[in-house]
Design an enzyme around this catalytic site. Structure first.
Site, mmCIF file in Angstrom:
data_model
loop_
_atom_site.group_PDB
_atom_site.id
_atom_site.type_symbol
_atom_site.label_atom_id
_atom_site.label_comp_id
_atom_site.label_asym_id
_atom_site.label_seq_id
_atom_site.Cartn_x
_atom_site.Cartn_y
_atom_site.Cartn_z
ATOM 1 N N ASP A 126 -32.007 -3.025 -45.379
ATOM 2 C CA ASP A 126 -31.142 -3.980 -44.685
ATOM 3 C C ASP A 126 -31.952 -5.160 -44.157
ATOM 4 O O ASP A 126 -31.516 -6.306 -44.194
ATOM 5 C CB ASP A 126 -30.458 -3.307 -43.487
ATOM 6 C CG ASP A 126 -29.371 -2.353 -43.937
ATOM 7 O OD1 ASP A 126 -29.276 -2.101 -45.156
ATOM 8 O OD2 ASP A 126 -28.637 -1.864 -43.065
ATOM 9 N N ASP B 117 -31.322 -8.963 -44.922
ATOM 10 C CA ASP B 117 -31.025 -9.929 -43.861
ATOM 11 C C ASP B 117 -31.974 -11.120 -43.909
ATOM 12 O O ASP B 117 -31.603 -12.232 -43.578
ATOM 13 C CB ASP B 117 -31.093 -9.259 -42.478
ATOM 14 C CG ASP B 117 -29.896 -8.342 -42.262
ATOM 15 O OD1 ASP B 117 -28.896 -8.513 -42.987
ATOM 16 O OD2 ASP B 117 -29.978 -7.458 -41.391
ATOM 17 N N LEU C 156 4.361 2.964 -59.039
ATOM 18 C CA LEU C 156 4.203 4.014 -60.056
ATOM 19 C C LEU C 156 5.197 5.140 -59.813
ATOM 20 O O LEU C 156 5.510 5.467 -58.665
ATOM 21 C CB LEU C 156 2.786 4.593 -60.000
ATOM 22 C CG LEU C 156 1.635 3.669 -60.387
ATOM 23 C CD1 LEU C 156 0.305 4.362 -60.113
ATOM 24 C CD2 LEU C 156 1.732 3.287 -61.859
ATOM 25 N N GLU D 195 -7.541 8.173 -63.531
ATOM 26 C CA GLU D 195 -8.319 7.527 -62.458
ATOM 27 C C GLU D 195 -7.961 8.148 -61.127
ATOM 28 O O GLU D 195 -6.860 8.675 -60.974
ATOM 29 C CB GLU D 195 -7.931 6.039 -62.351
ATOM 30 C CG GLU D 195 -8.315 5.200 -63.504
ATOM 31 C CD GLU D 195 -7.601 3.844 -63.458
ATOM 32 O OE1 GLU D 195 -6.998 3.491 -62.431
ATOM 33 O OE2 GLU D 195 -7.644 3.155 -64.471
ATOM 34 N N LYS E 235 -6.566 8.069 -57.468
ATOM 35 C CA LYS E 235 -5.550 7.233 -56.816
ATOM 36 C C LYS E 235 -6.013 6.962 -55.386
ATOM 37 O O LYS E 235 -5.943 7.829 -54.515
ATOM 38 C CB LYS E 235 -4.199 7.941 -56.827
ATOM 39 C CG LYS E 235 -3.062 7.085 -56.308
ATOM 40 C CD LYS E 235 -1.737 7.787 -56.558
ATOM 41 C CE LYS E 235 -0.536 6.978 -56.125
ATOM 42 N NZ LYS E 235 -0.628 6.305 -54.853
ATOM 43 N N ASP F 114 -6.231 5.774 -51.708
ATOM 44 C CA ASP F 114 -5.188 5.681 -50.683
ATOM 45 C C ASP F 114 -5.441 4.464 -49.788
ATOM 46 O O ASP F 114 -6.053 4.562 -48.731
ATOM 47 C CB ASP F 114 -5.196 6.975 -49.857
ATOM 48 C CG ASP F 114 -3.914 7.135 -49.064
ATOM 49 O OD1 ASP F 114 -2.977 6.346 -49.280
ATOM 50 O OD2 ASP F 114 -3.851 8.058 -48.234
ATOM 51 N N GLU G 227 -7.139 -1.888 -55.198
ATOM 52 C CA GLU G 227 -6.801 -1.285 -53.916
ATOM 53 C C GLU G 227 -7.869 -1.634 -52.885
ATOM 54 O O GLU G 227 -9.063 -1.584 -53.189
ATOM 55 C CB GLU G 227 -6.761 0.238 -54.129
ATOM 56 C CG GLU G 227 -5.946 0.988 -53.141
ATOM 57 C CD GLU G 227 -4.451 0.979 -53.456
ATOM 58 O OE1 GLU G 227 -4.026 0.285 -54.408
ATOM 59 O OE2 GLU G 227 -3.710 1.661 -52.739
ATOM 60 N N TYR H 193 -8.473 -1.842 -60.627
ATOM 61 C CA TYR H 193 -8.090 -0.902 -61.692
ATOM 62 C C TYR H 193 -7.101 -1.479 -62.691
ATOM 63 O O TYR H 193 -6.530 -0.741 -63.479
ATOM 64 C CB TYR H 193 -7.525 0.383 -61.092
ATOM 65 C CG TYR H 193 -6.510 0.160 -59.991
ATOM 66 C CD1 TYR H 193 -5.296 -0.469 -60.247
ATOM 67 C CD2 TYR H 193 -6.779 0.569 -58.681
ATOM 68 C CE1 TYR H 193 -4.376 -0.676 -59.234
ATOM 69 C CE2 TYR H 193 -5.865 0.365 -57.667
ATOM 70 C CZ TYR H 193 -4.657 -0.259 -57.955
ATOM 71 O OH TYR H 193 -3.759 -0.479 -56.960
ATOM 72 N N LYS I 3 -2.916 6.865 -67.127
ATOM 73 C CA LYS I 3 -2.474 5.651 -67.815
ATOM 74 C C LYS I 3 -2.705 5.779 -69.317
ATOM 75 O O LYS I 3 -3.751 6.282 -69.731
ATOM 76 C CB LYS I 3 -3.255 4.436 -67.303
ATOM 77 C CG LYS I 3 -3.132 4.234 -65.807
ATOM 78 C CD LYS I 3 -4.062 3.141 -65.301
ATOM 79 C CE LYS I 3 -3.857 2.959 -63.798
ATOM 80 N NZ LYS I 3 -4.752 1.961 -63.229
ATOM 81 N N LYS J 40 0.627 13.197 -57.600
ATOM 82 C CA LYS J 40 0.339 13.235 -56.160
ATOM 83 C C LYS J 40 -0.128 14.624 -55.756
ATOM 84 O O LYS J 40 0.534 15.614 -56.053
ATOM 85 C CB LYS J 40 1.615 12.895 -55.379
ATOM 86 C CG LYS J 40 2.159 11.487 -55.645
ATOM 87 C CD LYS J 40 1.435 10.452 -54.836
ATOM 88 C CE LYS J 40 1.908 10.425 -53.429
ATOM 89 N NZ LYS J 40 2.514 9.178 -53.033
ATOM 90 N N CYS K 24 -0.270 15.191 -11.943
ATOM 91 C CA CYS K 24 -1.500 15.450 -12.685
ATOM 92 C C CYS K 24 -1.817 16.954 -12.614
ATOM 93 O O CYS K 24 -1.812 17.536 -11.519
ATOM 94 C CB CYS K 24 -2.643 14.643 -12.074
ATOM 95 S SG CYS K 24 -4.253 15.075 -12.759
ATOM 96 N N CYS L 235 -5.213 17.132 -10.197
ATOM 97 C CA CYS L 235 -5.264 16.711 -8.790
ATOM 98 C C CYS L 235 -3.885 16.612 -8.153
ATOM 99 O O CYS L 235 -3.767 16.264 -6.984
ATOM 100 C CB CYS L 235 -6.028 15.396 -8.662
ATOM 101 S SG CYS L 235 -5.108 14.001 -9.328
ATOM 102 N N CYS M 151 -2.596 9.450 -14.704
ATOM 103 C CA CYS M 151 -2.897 9.855 -13.340
ATOM 104 C C CYS M 151 -3.574 8.661 -12.663
ATOM 105 O O CYS M 151 -4.635 8.227 -13.100
ATOM 106 C CB CYS M 151 -3.845 11.055 -13.345
ATOM 107 S SG CYS M 151 -4.518 11.393 -11.708
ATOM 108 N N CYS N 82 -9.684 11.484 -9.225
ATOM 109 C CA CYS N 82 -9.193 12.700 -9.892
ATOM 110 C C CYS N 82 -10.387 13.408 -10.540
ATOM 111 O O CYS N 82 -11.118 12.804 -11.336
ATOM 112 C CB CYS N 82 -8.157 12.343 -10.948
ATOM 113 S SG CYS N 82 -7.746 13.735 -12.030
#
Ligand code: IVH
Length: 692
Positions: free
Chosen positions: A34, A38, A84, A117, A119, A121, A178, A230, A299, A323, A420, A423, A438, A443
Site C-alpha cells: 500500500d 500511495d 431473470l 456464473e 449470482k 448479491d 453487479e 457479466y 446462461k 436461487k 430500565c 436501574c 434509558c 445507569c
C-alpha cells in the site's frame, strides 16, 4: 508518446497506478505494498497540482473529483435491463434445459453448452465506455429507466476509468454487472456504525444500495464497494460497425481483457448435469467467498442461440437464476429478554433453544424493537422459524401459529418494559423513534457497556479489562466513570474475584500505558453518539486536542472535511454538557493525554500563502467541499472571501445552481472557475485515503 518529460512521467505514473489498481481490485493479487502504491499516487497528485493542464478525466486522481450532484438524473436504457426467471430446485433447472432444447430444435441427446456464473448479491449497473473512457454508470431502476450514478461509479476502484486496449479502442460499448459490498467492508462499516450509534445495515446488499444512493463519491470510495461485470451488449467497433464475440464465455474473456472485473469462478458446462453439479458445489462453498452470492446464473453460451430463443416481456429465455434456499430452521423461543446498550437503547432479543443454522449454533436472534415484536406477534414459548439469509445475524421470520396452544394455554403477547431493567428509570422514546432509551446518565448497565467500549482495542486498548471485571468494578462501586479506572490500585484489584496478583499488576500497567494514547482514542472511547473512529480522528487532527475542540464553534466543527452536521451537532452537545466537561477534566487530572499532533489537512504549511491578496466569491452548491470549508481553505492561503461580486473580486467559484453572482461576474469580466479548478487552485487532491 510525448517528449515533454513531465508529461511522460505523468503518463507512466497513470499506467503504473492503473496496473496496480487492477492487480489489487480486479485480480486480488497485489504486486506492491500500500505504501508503495500511495507513493505513486502522491507523486501523480503532486505533478498534476503543479501542471493542472495535464489533468485528464481518466487520471486515477480524478475518481472522486466529480462535479456537483444535487440528485441523480434519470436516463433511459438503450436496451431494457431485464430480470431473470428463477429456479428453486434441480427439477426446475431440468425443465429450463428442456425448454431451451425444444426452442433450439435439438436432437435428443445433444447437450447445450451453458455458462454457469455466481449470482452476486448486489445491485445491477450498466456501464458505458466511449472511445475507451468510462462515460456513464446507470442503475437498473425499473429496467427501462435508471439513475445516472456516474460520479459514484467512478469512485469504485475496481472499475477502470479507461479500458485497457492493446488493439483498437471500441467506439461505443455497454456492459452490465453487479455492484456489491464485500463482507469484510460490510463488517467494518457496521462496526463503525454501531460504535457511532447509527443503525447498522441489515445485509451487504442493502449497504451497497444505500451507498450508491449517497451524493458523496468520497464516501463511496471509503466504503470499499466492488463490482463484477457479466454481460456485454453488442458494441460498435472502431469504424462504428457492430462487433460481438460468438459466445458468452468469449465475451467474459473480452471484458477481463479490457481490465474490467469479472468474477473468475464462471464455468462452461456441457449440458445441465454439469450445471447442476456446479450449483451443488457453490451452495456448499459459498461461505468461503469474500462476498455474498444468492445463487447461480445459468446462461446459454452461443449468442446466435440466444437470439433464436428470444425473450418474454420480463426475462430472457436463454438464462435462468438458480436461487439457493435461504437457510432456515425451527426452534423454540424460550423467552424475550431486553438489553441496555451503551447509549441506553433498550432492545428486545429472542433467547432460543440452540439450533444448527448455516454452519453455526444459533441461540439468539434480533427482534429490533417492541414494534417489530408486535408486528410479527412472536411470543415466549412459540415455535419460531429462524432464518440466516443475506443477514449476518439470524432473524425470526414468524411464529408457527399452528403449533401455538390455543385458549388459556396460549402464551401471552410480549410487553415492552416501561422502566430500565437495570436501574428502573422510566424509559423514554423520541417522537418518530422506534427505540426506547434509558435516560439515566449513571445507569450501571450503560456505564458497564461504556467502560468496555472505552477499554476496547480501537479506543484505549486496555487489555484484560473484560466483562466480568467491569461488572465487578461497577457493582462494587469502585468505578463510576472512565476516569476512575486510573485511580485503581493493584491492591483494590487484588480483592476482586479471579484476580491473581500478577494479573492485577499487569492490568494496572495496561491502564497506566493507555494514558499515552492520543486524544482521538480518548474521544472515540467516550462513545459520543455518531462519533466513530474516523470522525474522532478527523476532529482531533483538525483541532489538536480537547482545548481546541472545546473552543471550536459548531460551524468550525462542521467545516472539517468528512464531518457532517449530525456528527458536529452531537459533539458540540457533548462538549457543552457540564457532566461531560467534568469527565474530561477528571481524565486530564489523572494524566490521560488530551492532545495530539496538530495536522490540518486543508491548511498545510507549504501552500499557506498562495492566494494572498486575492478576493473570492462563492456561488452555488459545491459538491465535494462545504462553503465553510472552501472559505477556510481560501483564508488559510491568505485569500479573502466576500459575499458579493465587484470589480475588486479576483475570482468567482461557481457550484451547481449558481445565483445572480455568476451573471454579475460575467458582466464585469471577473474570472469564474468551477469546483474542479478551485480544488486544484487550493491544491486539494481529488483522492480520499485508500481504504483496504
Ligand atoms: S445476468 C439479461 N448474471 O441478478 C441478463 N445477473 O435476479 C441479466 N445478477 O438483475 C442478468 N449476478 O442484477 C446476471 N452473474 C450474473 C448475475 C446477475 C447477479 C443479478 C442481476 C439481475 C438479478 C436477477
Amino acid at each position: 508518446m510525448s517528449t515533454d518529460p513531465i508529461k511522460e512521467e505523468v503518463n507512466t505514473l497513470r499506467a503504473v497506478i492503473r496496473h496496480h489498481e487492477e492487480r489489487y481490485y480486479v485480480l486480488h493479487d497485489p504486486e506492491i505494498s500500500d505504501t508503495e502504491f500511495d507513493r505513486f499516487l502522491h507523486r501523480l497528485t503532486e505533478l498534476e497540482a503543479a501542471h493542472p493542464e495535464l489533468v485528464t478525466p481518466d487520471s486515477p486522481t480524478q475518481r472522486v473529483a466529480g462535479r456537483a450532484v444535487d440528485g441523480f438524473t434519470t436516463v433511459e436504457h438503450a436496451v431494457p435491463m431485464l430480470s431473470l426467471d428463477n429456479a428453486y430446485d434441480e427439477a426446475e433447472l431440468e425443465a429450463f434445459d428442456e425448454r431451451v432444447r425444444k426452442g433450439l430444435e435439438l436432437e435428443p441427446g445433444t447437450a447445450v453448452t451453458y455458462v454457469a456464473e455466481l449470482k452476486i448479491d448486489g445491485l445491477s449497473i450498466a456501464l458505458h465506455y466511449r472511445d475507451g473512457l468510462l462515460v456513464r454508470g446507470v442503475t437498473r431502476g425499473d429496467g427501462v429507466r435508471g439513475e445516472d450514478v456516474t460520479s459514484n461509479v467512478r469512485a469504485i476502484r475496481g472499475i477502470p476509468l479507461a479500458l485497457k486496449t492493446t488493439t483498437a479502442v471500441p467506439r461505443d460499448v455497454e456492459m452490465r454487472g453487479e455492484i456489491f459490498l464485500p463482507r469484510a467492508s460490510f463488517d467494518r462499516m457496521n462496526t463503525e456504525r454501531a460504535e457511532a450509534d447509527d443503525t447498522p445495515f441489515a445485509n451487504p446488499r442493502n449497504a451497497a444500495a444505500g451507498t450508491m444512493r449517497t451524493l458523496d463519491p468520497a464516501l463511496v470510495a471509503r466504503r470499499g464497494l466492488g463490482a463484477y461485470l457479466y454481460h456485454l451488449l453488442e458494441r460498435k467497433g472502431v469504424g462504428g460497425e457492430p462487433v460481438r464475440p460468438s459466445g458468452h464465455g468469449a465475451a467474459l474473456e473480452q471484458l477481463a481483457g479490457w481490465g474490467l472485473p469479472v468474477e473468475r469462478h464462471w464455468r462452461r458446462c456441457n449440458g445441465m448435469t454439469e450445471v447442476i453439479a456446479f450449483c451443488r458445489q457453490w451452495a456448499d462453498d459459498r461461505r468461503a467467498l469474500p462476498f455474498d452470492i444468492d445463487g447461480v446464473v445459468v446462461k446459454v453460451d452461443i449468442l446466435a442461440d440466444r437470439v433464436r430463443l428470444g425473450q418474454t416481456a420480463k426475462f430472457p429465455r436463454w438464462a435462468m437464476a438458480f436461487k439457493f434456499p435461504a437457510e432456515q430452521a425451527t426452534t423454540r423461543l424460550l423467552r424475550i429478554d431486553v438489553e441496555v446498550g451503551r447509549t441506553g437503547a433498550v432492545t428486545p432479543y429472542a433467547v432460543l433453544a440452540p439450533v444448527q443454522l448455516a454452519g453455526t449454533t444459533v441461540q439468539r436472534a434480533t427482534l429490533h424493537n417492541a414494534d417489530d415484536v408486535a408486528r410479527k406477534d412472536v411470543r415466549a414459548g412459540d415455535i419460531v422459524l429462524v432464518e440466516k439469509g443475506g443477514d449476518v445475524i439470524p432473524k425470526i421470520v414468524k411464529p408457527i401459529l399452528g403449533r401455538r396452544p390455543i385458549g388459556d394455554a396460549a402464551p401471552a403477547p410480549f410487553v415492552m418494559p416501561t422502566v430500565c431493567p437495570v436501574c428502573e428509570t422510566l424509559l423514554l422514546r423520541g417522537e418518530d423513534e422506534a427505540v426506547w432509551r434509558c435516560p439515566n446518565d449513571v445507569c450501571p448497565a450503560k456505564l458497564k457497556r461504556g467502560l468496555l467500549h472505552f477499554a476496547s482495542r480501537r479506543a484505549m486498548n486496555i487489555e484484560g479489562l473484560g466483562e466480568s471485571l467491569v461488572n465487578q468494578l461497577v457493582d462494587r462501586g469502585l468505578v463510576r466513570d472512565p476516569a476512575e479506572l486510573y485511580t485503581l490500585t493493584a491492591e483494590t484489584l487484588g480483592g476482586l474475584e479471579r484476580m491473581a496478583e500478577k494479573s492485577a499488576a499487569n492490568l494496572i500497567a495496561e491502564i497506566e500505558g493507555s494514558k499515552r494514547r492520543d486524544f482521538s482514542h480518548v474521544l472515540f472511547g467516550l462513545g459520543v453518539r455518531h462519533v466513530g473512529e474516523g470522525a474522532a480522528d478527523l476532529l482531533v487532527r483538525r483541532f489538536g486536542g480537547v482545548q481546541g475542540l472545546l473552543e471550536a464553534s459548531l460551524e468550525e466543527i462542521e467545516a472539517v472535511v468528512g464531518v457532517g452536521p449530525i456528527v458536529a451537532a452531537s459533539i458540540r452537545t457533548f462538549l457543552d454538557s457540564p457532566a461531560q466537561r467534568g469527565l474530561l477534566e477528571r481524565l486530564e487530572k489523572v494524566g490521560v493525554r488530551m492532545d495530539a499532533e496538530r495536522v490540518d489537512p486543508v491548511a498545510t504549511p507549504e501552500v499557506a500563502q498562495s492566494l494572498s491578496g486575492q478576493t473570492f466569491v462563492i456561488t452555488g452548491t459545491l459538491a465535494s467541499i462545504s462553503r465553510a470549508q472552501a472559505k477556510r481553505a481560501i483564508e488559510a492561503r491568505g485569500g479573502k472571501v466576500t459575499g458579493s461580486v465587484s470589480k475588486m473580486t479576483s475570482c468567482v467559484v461557481v457550484g451547481a445552481d449558481p445565483g445572480s453572482k455568476l451573471d454579475k461576474a460575467r458582466s464585469l469580466g471577473v474570472e469564474t472557475i468551477d469546483e474542479q479548478v478551485f480544488r486544484k487552485r487550493i491544491k486539494l487532491g481529488g483522492m480520499p485515503r485508500r481504504s483496504r
